[in-house]
Scaffold this motif. Structure first.
Motif, PDB file in Angstrom:
ATOM      1  N   GLU A 214       0.829  -1.212   0.000  1.00  0.00           N
ATOM      2  CA  GLU A 214       0.000   0.000   0.000  1.00  0.00           C
ATOM      3  C   GLU A 214       0.861   1.259   0.000  1.00  0.00           C
ATOM      4  N   ASN A 218       1.344   4.057  -2.965  1.00  0.00           N
ATOM      5  CA  ASN A 218       1.104   5.483  -2.738  1.00  0.00           C
ATOM      6  C   ASN A 218       2.244   6.337  -3.272  1.00  0.00           C
ATOM      7  N   HIS A 222       0.872   8.749  -5.896  1.00  0.00           N
ATOM      8  CA  HIS A 222       0.681  10.121  -5.391  1.00  0.00           C
ATOM      9  C   HIS A 222       1.973  10.928  -5.239  1.00  0.00           C
ATOM     10  N   GLY A 277      -5.881   2.539   1.324  1.00  0.00           N
ATOM     11  CA  GLY A 277      -4.493   2.165   1.586  1.00  0.00           C
ATOM     12  C   GLY A 277      -4.027   2.481   3.006  1.00  0.00           C
TER      13      GLY A 277
HETATM   14 MG   LIG Z   1      -3.179   4.150  -1.596  1.00  0.00          MG
END
Ligand SMILES: [Mg+2]
Ligand SMILES: Nc1ncnc2c1ncn2[C@@H]1O[C@H](COP(=O)(O)OP(=O)(O)OP(=O)(O)O)[C@@H](O)[C@H]1O
Length: 309
Positions: A214, A218, A222, A277
């Motif tokens: 997770e 990310n 992101h 997440g």
């Molecule tokens: Mg995530």
């Protein structure tokens, strides 16, 4: 309390600002009815090692409380066969499920009781908070700290919430560099194999690799895809640190919420962006620290205890 000490106390309260009574209370409540006998309260207290029993009506609404001191009085007066109703305290100081940590603390300070019932708006008893519950909540909070850089300096001063071990070396190192999600998830897959070869049990390896996955995703989705995934695995614990180069998480409390996501439609079409997440990481790790902020790198550290399974 001196002004200096109250400022200090306020700093710590900030750390617990997302805790309320419902998150602190024990929900396994042993209650009695007014018509039960005092002797029953005495037995309950002894068997459950509790120092006070809430008294409820047929709808589980709080109507009183009987404490050890009341039992002692009743014993001295030979009233153990009387109904609880005749000896219980009626004007009970109680808390509401949404009361803040600060309210709870001031309640303990003002009234000097060892326990407070927690009720809903309609007076229904939903839990009890003892001083031990408060202490456990404080300890739990220290094990999951999500701090913005600014808040960290304010609340923790020079104390670092991250473990020191990574300053020297790590047992596992993977440089995250993913473009277009092509090799996204490779680091956590390798970490899983590494942990297996180290002899960790199936369950803790699963938790650690799911959380690493997770966190790695990310970074890929992101945070521009550049970062590192490192782990230290020894003495029955696995510490995983995932770091990136920004743009950071502006509001960590919000990002921790299930279903909250800034993922684009394109990302959602690929099956990501459910906003689960970080919530999963919190659920599956035994200790979680996230340090981030707007335009800051994000540092995420998770600890998994092998002995817990
Ligand atoms: Mg995530
Ligand atoms: N490393 C990071 N850098 C910047 N923002 C991040 C980072 N990690 C999480 N976020 C922010 O926190 C939000 C919540 O993250 P979370 O992992 O819970 O959900 P998600 O990634 O959006 O969806 P899912 O994980 O379910 O695919 C993200 O949408 C993003 O805005």
């Amino acid at each position: 309390m001196s002004l200096e000490r109250s400022v200090e106390a306020l700093r710590y309260l900030e750390l617990f600002s997302n805790l309320d009574a419902s998150g602190i209370m024990s929900t396994t409540v042993h209650a009695l009815h007014p018509e039960d006998r005092v002797a029953a309260a005495r037995i309950l207290m002894r068997e459950k090692s509790i120092s006070g029993v809430p008294i409820v009506d047929a709808d589980f609404r709080l109507v009183g409380l009987i404490s050890v001191s009341k039992i002692i009085e009743a014993l001295a007066d030979g009233r153990l066969a009387d109904s609880v109703d005749s000896v219980m305290v009626r004007d009970v100081i109680s808390l509401h499920a949404h009361d803040t940590f600060e309210t709870i603390l001031s309640c303990f300070q003002r009234f000097k009781f060892g326990r407070f019932p927690v009720v809903e708006e309609d007076g229904k008893l939903v839990g009890m908070i003892t001083d031990t519950d408060v202490l456990s909540a404080i300890i739990r909070s220290f094990y999951s700290v999500y701090v913005h850089d600014q808040r960290r300096t304010m609340t923790l001063g020079s104390f670092s919430a991250l473990s020191k071990e990574f300053e020297n070396s790590a047992d596992f190192v993977y440089d995250i560099s993913c473009i277009g999600l092509e090799n996204a998830g490779e680091g956590s897959a390798r970490l899983k194999v590494f942990l297996q070869t180290k002899g960790f049990g199936e369950s803790v390896v699963r938790r650690a690799s799911v959380c690493a996955y997770e966190a790695e995703m990310n970074v890929c989705i992101h945070a521009g895809g550049q970062g590192s995934l490192r782990a230290i695995a020894r003495n029955g614990e696995i510490i995983v640190r995932v770091e990136d180069e920004g743009p950071g998480i502006e509001n960590i409390d919000l990002a921790m919420k299930e279903g909250w996501s800034t993922a684009t439609d394109a990302i959602r079409e690929m099956g990501f962006g459910a906003g689960m997440g970080l919530a999963n990481i919190r659920r599956f790790s035994d200790h979680l620290v996230i340090i981030s902020g707007k335009d800051k790198p994000t540092k995420l550290e998770m600890i998994f205890l092998a002995g817990k399974e």
